[in-house]
Design a protein around this motif. Structure first.
Motif, PDB file in Angstrom:
ATOM      1  N   GLY A 295       0.790  -1.227   0.000  1.00  0.00           N
ATOM      2  CA  GLY A 295       0.000   0.000   0.000  1.00  0.00           C
ATOM      3  C   GLY A 295       0.821   1.275   0.000  1.00  0.00           C
ATOM      4  O   GLY A 295       0.278   2.375   0.061  1.00  0.00           O
ATOM      5  N   ASN A 296       2.150   1.122  -0.033  1.00  0.00           N
ATOM      6  CA  ASN A 296       3.059   2.281  -0.023  1.00  0.00           C
ATOM      7  C   ASN A 296       2.808   3.201   1.163  1.00  0.00           C
ATOM      8  O   ASN A 296       2.805   4.432   1.029  1.00  0.00           O
ATOM      9  CB  ASN A 296       2.973   3.062  -1.347  1.00  0.00           C
ATOM     10  CG  ASN A 296       3.447   2.243  -2.514  1.00  0.00           C
ATOM     11  OD1 ASN A 296       4.492   1.598  -2.457  1.00  0.00           O
ATOM     12  ND2 ASN A 296       2.664   2.222  -3.576  1.00  0.00           N
ATOM     13  N   TRP A 297       2.572   2.607   2.337  1.00  0.00           N
ATOM     14  CA  TRP A 297       2.349   3.397   3.542  1.00  0.00           C
ATOM     15  C   TRP A 297       3.649   4.049   3.991  1.00  0.00           C
ATOM     16  O   TRP A 297       4.735   3.515   3.780  1.00  0.00           O
ATOM     17  CB  TRP A 297       1.826   2.515   4.669  1.00  0.00           C
ATOM     18  CG  TRP A 297       0.508   1.864   4.397  1.00  0.00           C
ATOM     19  CD1 TRP A 297      -0.333   2.087   3.350  1.00  0.00           C
ATOM     20  CD2 TRP A 297      -0.115   0.863   5.192  1.00  0.00           C
ATOM     21  NE1 TRP A 297      -1.442   1.294   3.441  1.00  0.00           N
ATOM     22  CE2 TRP A 297      -1.338   0.530   4.560  1.00  0.00           C
ATOM     23  CE3 TRP A 297       0.227   0.212   6.368  1.00  0.00           C
ATOM     24  CZ2 TRP A 297      -2.205  -0.416   5.079  1.00  0.00           C
ATOM     25  CZ3 TRP A 297      -0.637  -0.735   6.885  1.00  0.00           C
ATOM     26  CH2 TRP A 297      -1.842  -1.040   6.245  1.00  0.00           C
ATOM     27  N   ASP A 298       3.542   5.177   4.642  1.00  0.00           N
ATOM     28  CA  ASP A 298       4.703   5.865   5.221  1.00  0.00           C
ATOM     29  C   ASP A 298       5.024   5.171   6.546  1.00  0.00           C
ATOM     30  O   ASP A 298       4.593   5.599   7.616  1.00  0.00           O
ATOM     31  CB  ASP A 298       4.399   7.349   5.435  1.00  0.00           C
ATOM     32  CG  ASP A 298       5.593   8.128   5.954  1.00  0.00           C
ATOM     33  OD1 ASP A 298       6.644   7.514   6.282  1.00  0.00           O
ATOM     34  OD2 ASP A 298       5.471   9.360   6.069  1.00  0.00           O
ATOM     35  N   ARG A 299       5.768   4.087   6.462  1.00  0.00           N
ATOM     36  CA  ARG A 299       6.029   3.270   7.650  1.00  0.00           C
ATOM     37  C   ARG A 299       6.811   4.025   8.703  1.00  0.00           C
ATOM     38  O   ARG A 299       6.603   3.820   9.900  1.00  0.00           O
ATOM     39  CB  ARG A 299       6.726   1.979   7.249  1.00  0.00           C
ATOM     40  CG  ARG A 299       5.781   1.074   6.436  1.00  0.00           C
ATOM     41  CD  ARG A 299       6.394  -0.223   6.073  1.00  0.00           C
ATOM     42  NE  ARG A 299       6.755  -0.984   7.259  1.00  0.00           N
ATOM     43  CZ  ARG A 299       7.374  -2.150   7.217  1.00  0.00           C
ATOM     44  NH1 ARG A 299       7.681  -2.700   6.061  1.00  0.00           N
ATOM     45  NH2 ARG A 299       7.683  -2.779   8.328  1.00  0.00           N
ATOM     46  N   ALA A 300       7.700   4.933   8.302  1.00  0.00           N
ATOM     47  CA  ALA A 300       8.474   5.706   9.280  1.00  0.00           C
ATOM     48  C   ALA A 300       7.554   6.567  10.143  1.00  0.00           C
ATOM     49  O   ALA A 300       7.798   6.763  11.334  1.00  0.00           O
ATOM     50  CB  ALA A 300       9.513   6.565   8.578  1.00  0.00           C
ATOM     51  N   ALA A 301       6.478   7.070   9.557  1.00  0.00           N
ATOM     52  CA  ALA A 301       5.539   7.902  10.308  1.00  0.00           C
ATOM     53  C   ALA A 301       4.570   7.065  11.143  1.00  0.00           C
ATOM     54  O   ALA A 301       4.032   7.543  12.134  1.00  0.00           O
ATOM     55  CB  ALA A 301       4.750   8.793   9.351  1.00  0.00           C
ATOM     56  N   LEU A 302       4.360   5.809  10.752  1.00  0.00           N
ATOM     57  CA  LEU A 302       3.367   4.970  11.422  1.00  0.00           C
ATOM     58  C   LEU A 302       3.935   4.107  12.544  1.00  0.00           C
ATOM     59  O   LEU A 302       3.218   3.745  13.468  1.00  0.00           O
ATOM     60  CB  LEU A 302       2.713   4.024  10.402  1.00  0.00           C
ATOM     61  CG  LEU A 302       1.846   4.665   9.346  1.00  0.00           C
ATOM     62  CD1 LEU A 302       1.440   3.629   8.304  1.00  0.00           C
ATOM     63  CD2 LEU A 302       0.626   5.287   9.983  1.00  0.00           C
ATOM     64  N   GLU A 303       5.189   3.742  12.447  1.00  0.00           N
ATOM     65  CA  GLU A 303       5.739   2.724  13.333  1.00  0.00           C
ATOM     66  C   GLU A 303       6.718   3.309  14.345  1.00  0.00           C
ATOM     67  O   GLU A 303       7.339   4.326  14.112  1.00  0.00           O
ATOM     68  CB  GLU A 303       6.443   1.653  12.499  1.00  0.00           C
ATOM     69  CG  GLU A 303       5.508   0.980  11.518  1.00  0.00           C
ATOM     70  CD  GLU A 303       6.221   0.093  10.511  1.00  0.00           C
ATOM     71  OE1 GLU A 303       7.427  -0.196  10.681  1.00  0.00           O
ATOM     72  OE2 GLU A 303       5.567  -0.316   9.543  1.00  0.00           O
ATOM     73  N   CYS A 304       6.821   2.615  15.451  1.00  0.00           N
ATOM     74  CA  CYS A 304       7.817   2.970  16.455  1.00  0.00           C
ATOM     75  C   CYS A 304       8.499   1.680  16.908  1.00  0.00           C
ATOM     76  O   CYS A 304       7.994   0.587  16.684  1.00  0.00           O
ATOM     77  CB  CYS A 304       7.177   3.698  17.639  1.00  0.00           C
ATOM     78  SG  CYS A 304       5.942   2.729  18.511  1.00  0.00           S
ATOM     79  N   ALA A 305       9.628   1.832  17.544  1.00  0.00           N
ATOM     80  CA  ALA A 305      10.369   0.669  18.028  1.00  0.00           C
ATOM     81  C   ALA A 305       9.558  -0.033  19.114  1.00  0.00           C
ATOM     82  O   ALA A 305       8.791   0.600  19.843  1.00  0.00           O
ATOM     83  CB  ALA A 305      11.712   1.109  18.580  1.00  0.00           C
ATOM     84  N   PRO A 306       9.720  -1.350  19.214  1.00  0.00           N
ATOM     85  CA  PRO A 306       9.025  -2.068  20.290  1.00  0.00           C
ATOM     86  C   PRO A 306       9.433  -1.497  21.652  1.00  0.00           C
ATOM     87  O   PRO A 306      10.584  -1.109  21.848  1.00  0.00           O
ATOM     88  CB  PRO A 306       9.516  -3.510  20.137  1.00  0.00           C
ATOM     89  CG  PRO A 306       9.996  -3.612  18.728  1.00  0.00           C
ATOM     90  CD  PRO A 306      10.498  -2.249  18.371  1.00  0.00           C
TER      91      PRO A 306
END
Length: 101
Positions: free
Chosen positions: A80-91
């Motif tokens: 889906g070409n999501w902006d993973r850097a903006a959506l995800e954080c480290a565990p």
């Protein structure tokens, strides 16, 4: 959207299983490699399925299920070409609240 859950069985899946789907489903989602090996894409359901027995009998059941959930999320995000850097954080660390910046 990436969604996952558990199905106790019935209808077109007559055994207990975990599932994961993306909506709207990007075309390349269905062909993405997911883990563990027992997971597959159901053309009928338009979602990935992982039989409960594959998890139950795995050498490391927790790892098998987490691999399924992570790899299907990554398949949805990448297709889906999501902006993973903006959506995800480290565990995080269990029991330790994350700092808010």
């Amino acid at each position: 959207m990436s969604s996952a859950g558990f199905w106790p069985g019935g209808g077109s899946v007559d055994y207990p299983a975990f599932y994961s789907y993306a909506y709207p489903m990007p075309e390349s989602f269905r062909s993405a490699p997911v883990r563990p090996e027992a997971a597959f894409f159901s053309q009928e359901l338009r979602e990935f399925v992982l039989p409960y027995d594959a998890v139950r009998t795995a050498a490391a059941p927790d790892t098998a299920l987490l691999d399924f959930l992570q790899s299907t999320y990554e398949a949805a995000a990448d297709a889906g070409n999501w902006d993973r850097a903006a959506l995800e954080c480290a565990p995080g660390i269990p029991g330790v609240p994350r700092a808010i910046s």
